[in-house]
Design a protein around this motif. Structure first.
Motif, short mmCIF file in Angstrom:
data_model
loop_
_atom_site.label_atom_id
_atom_site.label_comp_id
_atom_site.label_asym_id
_atom_site.label_seq_id
_atom_site.Cartn_x
_atom_site.Cartn_y
_atom_site.Cartn_z
N GLN A 1 -7.05 14.23 -7.81
CA GLN A 1 -6.00 13.90 -6.75
C GLN A 1 -4.98 13.61 -7.56
O GLN A 1 -3.71 13.52 -7.29
CB GLN A 1 -6.43 12.34 -6.28
CG GLN A 1 -7.82 12.16 -5.70
CD GLN A 1 -8.94 11.74 -6.68
OE1 GLN A 1 -9.03 12.30 -7.81
NE2 GLN A 1 -9.55 10.66 -6.27
N ASP B 1 5.43 8.08 -1.40
CA ASP B 1 5.77 6.82 -0.82
C ASP B 1 6.26 5.87 -1.77
O ASP B 1 7.37 5.17 -1.62
CB ASP B 1 4.25 6.24 -0.30
CG ASP B 1 3.64 7.02 0.79
OD1 ASP B 1 4.50 7.73 1.62
OD2 ASP B 1 2.40 6.71 1.20
N PRO C 1 0.68 -1.35 0.04
CA PRO C 1 -0.02 -0.03 -0.14
C PRO C 1 0.93 1.31 0.01
O PRO C 1 2.04 1.13 0.39
CB PRO C 1 -0.65 -0.07 1.30
CG PRO C 1 0.10 -0.94 2.28
CD PRO C 1 0.86 -1.68 1.40
N ALA C 2 0.25 2.40 -0.53
CA ALA C 2 0.89 3.69 -0.38
C ALA C 2 -0.13 4.73 -0.54
O ALA C 2 -1.33 4.60 -0.81
CB ALA C 2 1.76 3.61 -1.78
N GLU C 3 0.13 5.82 0.24
CA GLU C 3 -0.87 7.10 0.25
C GLU C 3 -0.31 7.74 -0.99
O GLU C 3 -1.58 8.32 -1.54
CB GLU C 3 -0.42 7.80 1.51
CG GLU C 3 -0.93 7.05 2.73
CD GLU C 3 -2.33 7.11 2.92
OE1 GLU C 3 -3.00 7.99 2.68
OE2 GLU C 3 -2.93 5.97 3.34
N SER C 4 0.68 7.88 -1.56
CA SER C 4 0.95 8.93 -2.33
C SER C 4 2.12 7.90 -3.58
O SER C 4 2.65 7.20 -3.27
CB SER C 4 1.60 10.10 -1.90
OG SER C 4 2.82 9.82 -1.38
N CYS D 1 -4.00 4.58 -3.77
CA CYS D 1 -3.26 5.91 -3.48
C CYS D 1 -4.34 7.12 -3.30
O CYS D 1 -5.11 7.26 -4.18
CB CYS D 1 -2.05 6.25 -4.52
SG CYS D 1 -0.70 5.34 -4.38
N LYS D 2 -3.94 8.13 -2.44
CA LYS D 2 -4.89 9.13 -2.31
C LYS D 2 -4.42 10.51 -3.28
O LYS D 2 -5.06 11.37 -3.38
CB LYS D 2 -5.05 9.56 -0.98
CG LYS D 2 -5.94 8.54 -0.27
CD LYS D 2 -5.87 8.90 1.27
CE LYS D 2 -6.59 7.79 2.13
NZ LYS D 2 -6.60 8.16 3.68
N ARG D 3 -3.22 10.46 -3.65
CA ARG D 3 -2.55 11.41 -4.19
C ARG D 3 -1.41 10.68 -5.28
O ARG D 3 -0.75 9.95 -5.07
CB ARG D 3 -1.80 12.24 -3.64
CG ARG D 3 -1.16 13.49 -4.20
CD ARG D 3 -0.66 14.66 -3.49
NE ARG D 3 0.51 15.37 -3.82
CZ ARG D 3 0.44 16.45 -4.79
NH1 ARG D 3 -0.76 16.44 -5.47
NH2 ARG D 3 1.23 17.13 -5.24
#
Length: 245
Positions: A80, A102, A31-34, A57-59
């Motif tokens: 995003q 990330d 997983p990663a946020e960005s 990813c959120k961004r």
């Protein structure tokens, strides 16, 4: 030649196996946020950048030197996603980007980067967790950590296994992106990442390209440490150097 190679490079066409392979490697880097994706425009219009959002990813940020109408529509659809237009091999441009991510994603673009080590270093400076690569790879050579500059190798190492009369394949005087690529062995790539403080955590191989000396390699590296002995830490010595030789 570039068109021929591009047709074999897994451009998004339905259920193409190479596209699936790239998405699978990307999924395993999560997983990663960005995420930051380097060079995801030519003939793919940000396809893998958009995939990072679909994978959680959120961004996401795409860095490339060109943009297309289709890509602009994607950006409007997905707020995003951001786009930074510039050359990711340019130190001044890359230093102007203060954000870190990330994960980093590079599919195929390293094959024709003239300042290869420096370009990779500039990319990895932006990464806090993992970096994934998918690209055609050269089988291991006689010596480990081999990097082959392909102009001049027109027969045995031509990745598609057949000549094409429209181009001067790997002609040493034709060093634009349409006529040459690096031949990277896995041990070369692993050694470069070790020097950058990244360890190999996952690798896969897809069925070979038409030339048996090449194959599709998928790699995920994870950042483990800083390297104070890295070549990028060298500075200009002020005054006179006291020679000890």
């Amino acid at each position: 030649m570039l068109k021929q190679i591009a047709d074999a490079l897994g451009l998004p066409k339905g259920n193409d196996r190479v596209v699936q392979f790239k998405v699978e490697i990307l999924d395993k880097a999560m997983p990663a946020e960005s995420a930051v994706v380097f060079g995801d425009m030519w003939k793919v219009d940000g396809f893998y950048t958009k995939k990072t959002l679909e994978l959680g990813c959120k961004r996401a940020v795409l860095i490339d030197s060109l943009e297309t109408e289709k890509w602009l529509k994607t950006r409007l659809q997905f707020p995003q996603i951001d786009f930074l237009k510039g050359d990711f091999s340019n130190s001044l441009f890359m230093k102007s980007i203060q954000e870190k991510f990330d994960i980093g994603v590079v599919f195929d673009v390293l094959l024709h980067q003239p300042p290869l080590l420096n370009t990779l270093h500039l990319m990895l400076e932006k990464i806090e967790q993992r970096f994934c690569i998918v690209q055609p790879m050269l089988r291991e050579q006689k010596y480990p950590n081999s990097l082959v500059y392909l102009p001049g190798n027109t027969d045995e190492l031509y990745p598609l296994g057949a000549k094409h009369g429209d181009y001067k394949m790997f002609e040493v005087s034709q060093v634009n992106q349409s006529h040459w690529i690096w031949g990277m062995t896995p041990t070369f790539l692993h050694a470069v990442f070790l020097g950058e403080g990244f360890d190999l955590v996952h690798q896969e191989e897809l069925s070979p390209l038409p030339n048996k000396h090449w194959f599709w390699g998928g790699y995920i590296y994870e950042k483990k440490r800083d390297n104070p002995s890295h070549w990028s830490t060298s500075k200009v010595t002020p005054g006179l150097y006291k020679a000890d030789w």
